[in-house]
Design a protein around this motif. Structure first.
Motif, short mmCIF file in Angstrom:
data_model
loop_
_atom_site.label_atom_id
_atom_site.label_comp_id
_atom_site.label_asym_id
_atom_site.label_seq_id
_atom_site.Cartn_x
_atom_site.Cartn_y
_atom_site.Cartn_z
N ILE A 153 36.39 24.61 36.39
CA ILE A 153 37.00 25.74 35.67
C ILE A 153 36.09 26.94 35.77
CG2 ILE A 153 37.93 26.52 33.47
CD1 ILE A 153 38.20 23.52 32.71
N HIS A 154 36.60 28.01 36.35
CA HIS A 154 35.81 29.21 36.58
C HIS A 154 36.17 30.30 35.58
CE1 HIS A 154 34.78 27.39 40.48
NE2 HIS A 154 36.06 27.06 40.56
N GLU A 155 35.36 31.34 35.54
CA GLU A 155 35.65 32.51 34.72
C GLU A 155 35.67 33.73 35.64
OE1 GLU A 155 33.32 33.04 31.23
OE2 GLU A 155 33.30 30.89 30.74
N SER A 156 36.77 34.45 35.63
CA SER A 156 36.90 35.60 36.53
C SER A 156 37.78 36.67 35.88
CB SER A 156 37.50 35.17 37.87
OG SER A 156 37.67 36.28 38.73
N TYR A 157 37.13 37.52 35.10
CA TYR A 157 37.82 38.68 34.51
C TYR A 157 37.70 39.80 35.53
CZ TYR A 157 38.95 42.36 31.13
OH TYR A 157 39.51 43.44 30.47
N ASN A 158 38.77 40.06 36.26
CA ASN A 158 38.71 40.89 37.47
C ASN A 158 39.74 42.00 37.41
OD1 ASN A 158 38.84 41.92 40.09
ND2 ASN A 158 38.43 39.96 41.05
N ILE A 159 39.29 43.22 37.18
CA ILE A 159 40.18 44.38 37.16
C ILE A 159 40.02 45.13 38.48
CG2 ILE A 159 40.86 46.48 35.95
CD1 ILE A 159 41.23 43.94 34.33
N PRO A 160 40.97 45.04 39.40
CA PRO A 160 40.81 45.66 40.71
C PRO A 160 40.98 47.17 40.68
CG PRO A 160 42.99 44.69 40.54
CD PRO A 160 42.26 44.33 39.27
N GLU A 161 40.36 47.82 41.62
CA GLU A 161 40.46 49.28 41.72
C GLU A 161 41.90 49.70 41.94
OE1 GLU A 161 39.40 53.19 41.70
OE2 GLU A 161 38.14 51.44 41.21
N ALA A 162 42.67 48.85 42.62
CA ALA A 162 44.06 49.19 42.92
C ALA A 162 44.88 49.39 41.65
CB ALA A 162 44.69 48.09 43.78
N CYS A 163 44.45 48.78 40.54
CA CYS A 163 45.21 48.88 39.28
C CYS A 163 44.72 50.01 38.39
CB CYS A 163 45.13 47.56 38.52
SG CYS A 163 45.98 46.19 39.35
N SER A 164 43.82 50.83 38.89
CA SER A 164 43.26 51.90 38.06
C SER A 164 44.32 52.88 37.59
CB SER A 164 42.15 52.64 38.82
OG SER A 164 42.68 53.23 40.01
N ILE A 165 45.39 53.04 38.37
CA ILE A 165 46.44 53.97 37.97
C ILE A 165 47.11 53.51 36.67
CG2 ILE A 165 48.19 52.78 39.37
CD1 ILE A 165 49.46 55.48 39.90
N TRP A 166 47.16 52.20 36.46
CA TRP A 166 47.70 51.67 35.20
C TRP A 166 46.64 51.68 34.10
CZ3 TRP A 166 52.06 49.20 33.05
CH2 TRP A 166 53.22 49.24 33.84
N ILE A 167 45.44 51.24 34.43
CA ILE A 167 44.38 51.16 33.43
C ILE A 167 44.09 52.53 32.84
CG2 ILE A 167 41.98 50.52 33.01
CD1 ILE A 167 43.84 48.17 33.59
N ASN A 168 44.13 53.56 33.67
CA ASN A 168 43.86 54.92 33.22
C ASN A 168 45.10 55.64 32.70
OD1 ASN A 168 41.20 54.56 34.05
ND2 ASN A 168 41.64 55.28 36.12
N LYS A 169 46.18 54.88 32.52
CA LYS A 169 47.43 55.43 31.99
C LYS A 169 47.94 56.59 32.84
CE LYS A 169 45.98 54.27 27.29
NZ LYS A 169 45.87 54.73 25.88
#
Length: 475
Positions: free
Chosen positions: A151-167
């Protein structure tokens, strides 16, 4: 209060019910003090109940009836195709053919269920002896110790999703940070596993699309995406906005308002098809628009047995045994990412890998006990330091269990009620991971490369397990 009105007090509205009384009763039909045992779940739509004496007439006018009749006309509807079987010799259930051709007057068909309810699971645990309960705790800890390294841990926010993360979205779509972070991490883990790559011209990775061209299909096609248990479809919305997809199927049995469908349909060159059907009854082979198309299966928080139903739907035995599948006209799975949820709702009948439990020396009753324990994982306060203890597995459960299962314990119910939150949470997470590991092992047995990861911290969501897999051609 106006005379003749219902005398049921509505605390949230700080007033009495305004409906008229029912006959000589002090209450209206909604609040008339009848025993709840007289009400049963509507067999056509479990979201509401009906008085048992009114069942026959209700079934003729239930709002869901027309939708069900329409659904049965669809070629991709096949009752219970992904439901699995209960191995018990005393299992009594209606077979698929009979269920499709039932007649409403047969009440007994609706009054029985082979599901094991939460109350039944709890009572079975409470009826254990203290030594039996202690032995089960030890077995759970031992099994978890053998799988924890997988069981691994990988909290991974990709750069491609920055348009959503930054609203930074132009569309007027709902933004709830905890959901957006979960969706983004699912996509980030998909990218890390080779099922998506950073978008160049909003295209999916060529390694996935390649096999489609190699089997003779023409055109610049890329794999379809099927979101199971799609709800409003915002996981697919993020995937479309951040990575670019051409063909989308949203599978959901309920109707939702404020869906992503409208904005998805406005996306240039994207086609969308929503299938309102229970995953248990979905025959993907009969979806005409999916023929000859490879696809990626995704799902965020597939509750309880929905994960098992989805795996059977995507990897049915007849498909797995067909070695020439790529040369046929059928669809085929290229990869999947499923975030599991609500393990307390799991049922032995539906569970995808019963052999895994049996080989571990666990019985059907043990399975149901373990599913009941899983609810303790989400009962805890995960905004506190408790989540760190649970996530990193640093809590010695065996020592805690000995403390509760002492000689002076009066019974299992007393032990359970005296357990501290951290002990309950640790046990709950162990049980969730054992259940999901069985699912992962089954996927691996089908020849797919797999990964089991915690894709967000528990303080974002305690339902943080993600199963990822891809077929051999994508390696």
């Amino acid at each position: 209060m106006e005379e003749g009105r219902c005398k049921f007090w509505l605390p949230k509205k700080n007033r009495f019910c305004s409906n008229k009384r029912l006959g000589d009763s002090l209450f209206c039909g909604n609040h008339n003090l009848r025993s709840e045992e007289q009400r049963i779940t509507c067999p056509l739509d479990p979201s509401h109940s009906v008085l048992q004496e009114n069942l026959e007439s209700h079934l003729r006018r239930c709002p869901f009836l027309k939708q069900l009749q329409s659904l049965k006309q669809q070629p991709f509807y096949k009752k219970g195709i992904n439901g699995g079987r209960d191995d018990d010799v005393n299992d009594v259930k209606v077979n698929s053919k009979d269920a499709e051709n039932f007649t409403f007057p047969n009440k007994q068909l609706y009054e029985s269920s082979d599901d094991t309810t939460s109350n039944m699971k709890r009572n079975a645990v409470y009826n254990m002896t203290v030594p039996e309960f202690s032995q089960l705790m030890s077995k759970i800890e031992s099994i978890h110790g053998t799988i924890s390294s997988e069981i691994h841990e990988s909290y991974n926010i990709p750069e491609a999703c920055s348009i959503w993360i930054n609203k930074g979205m132009d569309r007027k779509v709902p933004f709830q940070e905890k959901h957006v972070l979960q969706q983004a991490s699912i996509l980030g883990n998909l990218a890390d596993f080779g099922l998506l790559e950073n978008p160049v011209g909003n295209m999916l990775c060529s390694n996935i699309a390649g096999p489609l061209h190699s089997n003779g299909s023409s055109g610049d096609k890329v794999p379809a995406v099927i979101e199971f248990g799609a709800g409003r479809g915002y996981l697919t919305q993020m995937l479309a906005d951040c990575y670019g997809i051409k063909k989308v199927f949203l599978v959901e049995r309920k109707a939702y308002k404020l869906k992503a469908d409208r904005s998805l349909r406005q996306t240039e060159s994207l086609t969308l098809e929503r299938l309102r059907i229970d995953i248990e009854d979905l025959n993907l082979d009969a979806v005409e628009s999916l023929r000859g198309v490879p696809y990626l299966a995704i799902g965020k928080h597939l509750c309880g047995p929905a994960t098992d139903l989805t795996l059977r739907c995507c990897l049915p035995e007849q498909i797995l045994e067909d070695k020439a599948i790529h040369s046929s006209g059928s669809h085929y799975l290229r990869g999947l990412a499923i975030a599991t949820c609500c393990h307390h709702l799991c049922q032995w009948k539906h569970y995808i890998n019963k052999r895994y439990f049996l080989d571990l020396g666990m019985s059907k009753d043990d399975f149901h006990a373990i599913t009941w324990f899983t609810s303790w994982a989400v009962d805890a306060d995960h905004g506190s330091d408790l989540s760190n203890v649970v996530d990193h597995g640093s809590h010695p459960l065996s020592i805690s269990v000995k403390k509760y299962c002492s000689v002076g314990a009066q019974g299992v119910e007393e032990i359970v009620k005296n357990m501290e939150a951290v002990d309950r949470a640790v046990l709950g997470f162990m049980c969730k991971e054992i259940i999901d590991m069985g699912r992962l092992m089954w996927i691996k047995e089908q020849g797919l490369a797999t990964k089991f990861t915690k894709y967000v911290p528990s303080n974002i969501s305690p339902e943080n397990h993600l199963l990822i897999a891809k077929c051999g051609d994508c390696l």
